[in-house]
Design an enzyme around this catalytic site. Structure first.
Site, PDB file in Angstrom:
ATOM      1  NE  ARG A  87      -1.477   5.165   9.053  1.00  0.00           N
ATOM      2  CZ  ARG A  87      -2.784   4.900   8.988  1.00  0.00           C
ATOM      3  NH1 ARG A  87      -3.316   4.527   7.849  1.00  0.00           N
ATOM      4  NH2 ARG A  87      -3.553   5.036  10.048  1.00  0.00           N
ATOM      5  NE  ARG A 111      -2.461  -1.747  11.266  1.00  0.00           N
ATOM      6  CZ  ARG A 111      -3.286  -0.745  11.049  1.00  0.00           C
ATOM      7  NH1 ARG A 111      -4.448  -0.690  11.691  1.00  0.00           N
ATOM      8  NH2 ARG A 111      -2.964   0.222  10.204  1.00  0.00           N
ATOM      9  CD  GLU A 115      -8.687  -1.068  10.485  1.00  0.00           C
ATOM     10  OE1 GLU A 115      -8.681  -1.874   9.541  1.00  0.00           O
ATOM     11  OE2 GLU A 115      -8.658   0.173  10.328  1.00  0.00           O
ATOM     12  CB  SER A 124     -11.627  -3.714   8.334  1.00  0.00           C
ATOM     13  OG  SER A 124     -12.698  -2.840   8.115  1.00  0.00           O
ATOM     14  NE  ARG A 147      -3.670  -2.389   2.307  1.00  0.00           N
ATOM     15  CZ  ARG A 147      -4.658  -2.658   3.159  1.00  0.00           C
ATOM     16  NH1 ARG A 147      -4.995  -1.761   4.079  1.00  0.00           N
ATOM     17  NH2 ARG A 147      -5.315  -3.803   3.094  1.00  0.00           N
TER      18      ARG A 147
END
Length: 424
Positions: A277, A390, A349, A352, A262
């Site tokens: 991130r 994460r 988070e 999701s 990403r």
């Protein structure tokens, strides 16, 4: 992609729902105007083609009987010009319609709370109390650097910011985490394990809703039709693109570990340190294909599958329902699972889980034949089970010890040759 008939026939209701997702009324009014124009042009061109066919038959008969067909030939030439002109207008209208349609997000489910941003998401449950430390807990990147199991500095030298080397116990922990996740999803949750391509074509990116709107969020291979996957959702969901399944085969469950790439466009200054991130990270993805009658039931199960991983790891978490302003483009309803991060004293988070209803299936042409023989669009669902980096970050922070070591969660010890602690 939304159903054009639904937009047309339920325009007020669709407008109300899309307004909650930030779509401007002017855009929808323009869509309706273009759709009306299209429906006016279609019968015109069909009628002229019908007349042309009749004239062509007449010309053929006149020639066959050695009669003068010049007048009808001239009429046909004129009709051809008129048809071409209308078709050009029609192509232009279709292009403008499609330009709007492919950028309209999915309609939110009735149970989704209305809100403008993440501040209006709704917490629905929590699990486990926060750990209590008799010392000041460190951030995971500090722990990783002190234990020499995470190396951000050399990754930055070799590649750039937002990359990392996992070393020794760090690499073993990452591998243990994703093998554990896959084993749970396959052996307990009945998902079929897949290893997918890590590069996809633009058609697949369109199918799951990343293209055309979110091209800046990915890494595209120059001078090619290829993109590095931002998530295995793309490869797993497109597996049945342009196919018709049988209702008896649904639901279908798939899971895959993959690297995710990403660009993190627009995230400058956010989470610049640590594993939260990254430009490249591992994720275990869960994807489901379901019928329209069962997809919301499957969403609840999917979310529980993600939560169960955190329970087995004994990591505190909460689950929230995203509001209309915070949901992803393709989702009709999304639950975010957030893990507790002690050093930041907040939840972050880690998964999701979304029901995309028939939105992706319309784009990717994923259909099923129901028991009555009718062809319907499948409902697709996806969720992280979980984001691996994460999870590693959460383990390092929640399981840190005062002497600098990190306790290894019990369920991961069989994956790490029985080791109970990452030594300092």
């Amino acid at each position: 992609m939304l159903d054009v008939k639904k937009i047309r026939n339920q325009f007020e209701e669709v407008s109300r729902l899309l307004k909650q997702r930030g779509v401007e009324q002017e855009q929808l009014d323009n869509f309706l105007k273009l759709d009306k124009k299209r429906r006016e042009l279609l019968p015109q061109v069909e009628e002229k083609k019908k007349t042309r066919n009749t004239l062509s038959e007449k010309v053929a008969n006149l020639k066959k009987n050695n009669q003068d067909a010049k007048e009808n030939i001239e009429k046909n030439k004129k009709l051809n010009i008129e048809i071409t002109t209308i078709e050009q207008k029609l192509d232009q209208v279709n292009e403008q319609l499609n330009e709007i349609l492919v950028r309209l997000p999915n309609l939110p489910h009735d149970s989704v709370p209305f809100g403008e941003d993440e501040g209006e998401n709704v917490e629905i449950r929590r699990w486990e109390e926060h750990p209590v430390f008799n010392f000041e807990p460190l951030n995971h990147w500090e722990i990783g650097e002190k234990l020499d199991i995470l190396d951000f500095e050399r990754a930055s030298k070799v590649t750039g910011s937002r990359f990392v080397y996992y070393k020794n116990w760090g690499a073993r922990l990452e591998r243990a985490v994703y093998n554990f996740m896959l084993d749970v999803h396959v052996n307990e949750d009945s998902y079929e394990e897949m290893i997918t391509p890590y590069i996809v074509n633009s058609k697949s990116m369109f199918g799951t809703g990343q293209f055309p709107k979110f091209k800046e969020d990915v890494f595209q291979l120059k001078d090619s039709n290829y993109t590095l996957i931002p998530t295995a959702e793309v490869t797993l969901t497109n597996y049945y693109s342009n196919e018709i399944l049988n209702e008896n085969d649904l639901p279908i469950y798939m899971t895959a570990l993959s690297p995710c790439f990403r660009s993190e466009a627009g995230s400058a200054g956010r989470d610049t340190r640590g594993l939260i991130r990254m430009h490249q990270f591992h994720k275990v993805e869960m994807v489901k294909y379901a019928t329209e009658d069962t997809s919301y039931e499957e969403l609840e199960k999917l979310t529980r599958n993600g939560e169960d991983i955190l329970k087995k790891l004994d990591l505190p978490y909460r689950t929230i329902t995203l509001c209309t302003g915070d949901m992803g483009f393709s989702a009709a309803k999304t639950y975010d699972i957030e893990v507790w991060m002690p050093a930041q004293k907040t939840y972050r988070e880690i998964s999701s889980c979304s029901n995309c209803t028939d939105f992706q299936a319309r784009r990717a042409k994923i259909r099923y034949r129901n028991k009555n023989g009718k062809i319907k669009f499948a409902h697709t669902l996806n969720g992280s089970g979980l984001a691996v980096g994460r999870t590693v970050a959460a383990i390092l922070e929640n399981y840190q010890n005062e002497d600098g070591s990190v306790t290894i969660p019990e369920v991961l010890r069989p994956y790490m040759n029985g080791a109970a602690v990452i030594p300092n």
